[in-house]
Design a protein around this motif. Structure first.
Motif, PDB file in Angstrom:
ATOM      1  N   ALA A  47      36.679  31.571  37.107  1.00 17.88           N
ATOM      2  CA  ALA A  47      35.602  31.545  36.119  1.00 17.88           C
ATOM      3  C   ALA A  47      34.896  32.889  36.097  1.00 17.88           C
ATOM      4  O   ALA A  47      34.822  33.590  37.111  1.00 17.88           O
ATOM      5  CB  ALA A  47      34.614  30.435  36.442  1.00 17.88           C
TER       6      ALA A  47
ATOM      7  N   ASP B  26      31.250  34.566  34.389  1.00 18.57           N
ATOM      8  CA  ASP B  26      30.030  34.354  33.612  1.00 18.57           C
ATOM      9  C   ASP B  26      29.200  35.618  33.421  1.00 18.57           C
ATOM     10  O   ASP B  26      28.089  35.555  32.882  1.00 18.57           O
ATOM     11  CB  ASP B  26      29.157  33.302  34.302  1.00 18.57           C
TER      12      ASP B  26
ATOM     13  N   LEU C 221      37.068  32.027  31.256  1.00 20.49           N
ATOM     14  CA  LEU C 221      38.035  31.612  32.264  1.00 20.49           C
ATOM     15  C   LEU C 221      39.235  32.560  32.185  1.00 20.49           C
ATOM     16  O   LEU C 221      39.889  32.651  31.146  1.00 20.49           O
ATOM     17  CB  LEU C 221      38.489  30.168  32.006  1.00 20.49           C
TER      18      LEU C 221
ATOM     19  N   THR D 260      42.954  33.484  33.506  1.00 19.93           N
ATOM     20  CA  THR D 260      44.092  32.842  34.147  1.00 19.93           C
ATOM     21  C   THR D 260      45.306  33.761  34.107  1.00 19.93           C
ATOM     22  O   THR D 260      45.370  34.694  33.309  1.00 19.93           O
ATOM     23  CB  THR D 260      44.481  31.513  33.454  1.00 19.93           C
TER      24      THR D 260
ATOM     25  N   ASN E 172      35.733  28.918  28.928  1.00 20.24           N
ATOM     26  CA  ASN E 172      35.768  27.968  30.051  1.00 20.24           C
ATOM     27  C   ASN E 172      35.141  26.651  29.598  1.00 20.24           C
ATOM     28  O   ASN E 172      34.136  26.182  30.141  1.00 20.24           O
ATOM     29  CB  ASN E 172      35.016  28.577  31.241  1.00 20.24           C
TER      30      ASN E 172
ATOM     31  N   ARG F 286      32.159  22.341  31.012  1.00 25.52           N
ATOM     32  CA  ARG F 286      32.676  23.491  31.751  1.00 25.52           C
ATOM     33  C   ARG F 286      33.821  23.023  32.637  1.00 25.52           C
ATOM     34  O   ARG F 286      33.708  22.032  33.363  1.00 25.52           O
ATOM     35  CB  ARG F 286      31.560  24.106  32.593  1.00 25.52           C
TER      36      ARG F 286
ATOM     37  N   VAL G 249      35.823  25.098  35.060  1.00 24.79           N
ATOM     38  CA  VAL G 249      35.929  25.678  36.399  1.00 24.79           C
ATOM     39  C   VAL G 249      34.569  26.223  36.799  1.00 24.79           C
ATOM     40  O   VAL G 249      33.915  26.930  36.020  1.00 24.79           O
ATOM     41  CB  VAL G 249      36.995  26.790  36.449  1.00 24.79           C
TER      42      VAL G 249
END
Length: 376
Positions: free
Chosen positions: A72, A74, A81, A83, A95, A103, A105
């Motif tokens: 995650a 922020d 998110l 990946t 996310n 949310r 993760v």
């Protein structure tokens, strides 16, 4: 990707210029209004026209070293998110679950995630964002899972960096920079440490610190000043970004500039990626600093230390720990970020109306001119 054995033509040109002992200086004293660091309305305009519009670095490729990983993010004030899917492709998603907006993760630690499961109703996604399963599918008659892929933001992985944008982008500048970072083998580096600093400073004051060498012999007198010659630095531009070089110029005349390991041993390249990312290419490791402005007087800075390969012995770990503490806690955290916070404190007092830039601070002048063009 293998490490190139030769610098790019642009890197080589900077090394030759540095060896000449003639810095790339400005011609006159200039000023910048103090309000560009302290005005909330100005910050709002920068957020709207720079950070909500331009492509930005979010992390090094090394943050996701294996397939089926997720983390995650922020820092930019929105739930993201990151990946890497089972094919090794990096993604930047919202996310946010496609069911009820929950949310997905939490936290900021990277984890193996072949399946990403919503904590509310257990809708389950793969690392490429596809909706793989949901409980009681019979209760969603006619729902097509293909229509409920995680929402992906525009993104690209190039030169060992992951970039994203809020708006559609061709990421031309990221592609333009990639050969320089491929020369350092950045995409194959190992992430040794990462840390987020909360700096009580406008984001531009932090960028300013990495756009001039005038402060090195003063601010860094007790740490790294001995490695550099006062006032000798060179710089150029790659698109909207800046590239600079400092080093032990007395040795540059004695080595083969095309021999990359020898050149890196005596020169430090730095990249100021517009609007708000800094990369310092030390002789044997790389520091990446991603700036994430929170308001006109506060910036989060995520510092990543990247090394050529994972340490194999306790001695190697100890070696890299010392480098990490020197740079992250000392040079950056204890000196550069502290100086930015002190500057913000002074400018916010309203006691001066402008800052003054000398001829060794040309990079700052170019940077602020670029900000003005972007706002215009």
């Amino acid at each position: 990707m293998p490490i190139r054995q030769r610098p790019t033509e642009g890197q080589l040109a900077l090394a030759r210029l540095l060896a000449s002992g003639v810095p790339t200086e400005g011609k006159s004293v200039t000023t910048v209004p103090a309000s560009v660091y302290t005005d909330p309305a100005r910050f709002a305009a920068e957020k709207a026209k720079l950070f909500d519009r331009l492509p930005m670095v979010i992390a090094p490729s090394a943050l996701l070293p294996e397939n089926n990983m997720a983390v995650a993010h922020d820092g930019f004030g929105i739930p993201l998110l990151l990946t890497r899917d089972k094919q090794g492709v990096a993604h930047v998603f919202w996310n946010v679950c496609r069911h009820r907006g929950t949310r997905l993760v939490e936290g900021g630690e990277v984890a193996k995630c072949p399946r990403i499961v919503c904590p509310y109703h257990a809708w389950t996604y793969t690392a490429d964002g596809a909706l793989a399963a949901l409980p009681r599918p019979d209760s969603f008659p006619g729902l097509d899972k293909a229509d409920h892929h995680l929402k992906e933001l525009p993104n690209i992985e190039a030169g060992g960096l992951i970039w994203f944008a809020r708006e559609e982008s061709d990421f031309a500048d990221a592609r333009m920079l990639a050969p320089d970072f491929d020369a350092f083998g950045l995409s194959g580096h190992h992430l040794f440490r990462r840390r987020v600093h909360d700096v009580a400073s406008n984001w531009k004051l932090i960028m300013d610190a990495f756009l001039e060498g005038y402060h090195v012999q003063r601010l860094h007198a007790q740490t790294i000043a001995r490695f550099f010659t006062d006032g000798i630095s060179v710089a150029d531009s790659i698109g909207i970004h800046q590239r600079s070089a400092v080093g032990r110029n007395e040795y540059l005349a004695e080595i083969d500039h095309a021999h990359w390991p020898e050149l890196r041993a005596v020169i430090t390249f730095a990249y100021q990626l517009f609007p708000a990312t800094v990369m310092i290419m030390s002789p044997d490791y790389v520091n990446l600093m991603v700036l994430m402005p929170q308001d006109e007087g506060r910036t989060l800075v995520e510092d990543f230390m990247l090394i050529p390969q994972a340490p194999q012995t306790p001695d190697e770990i100890d070696h890299w720990e010392k480098s990490w503490h020197l740079l992250d806690e000392g040079v950056f955290g204890g000196e550069d970020y502290r100086a930015a916070a002190l500057g913000q404190n002074g400018l916010a007092s309203g006691s001066i109306e402008e800052i003054t830039l000398g001829t060794l601070e040309t990079g700052i002048r170019k940077f602020h001119d670029q900000v003005e063009r972007a706002l215009g």
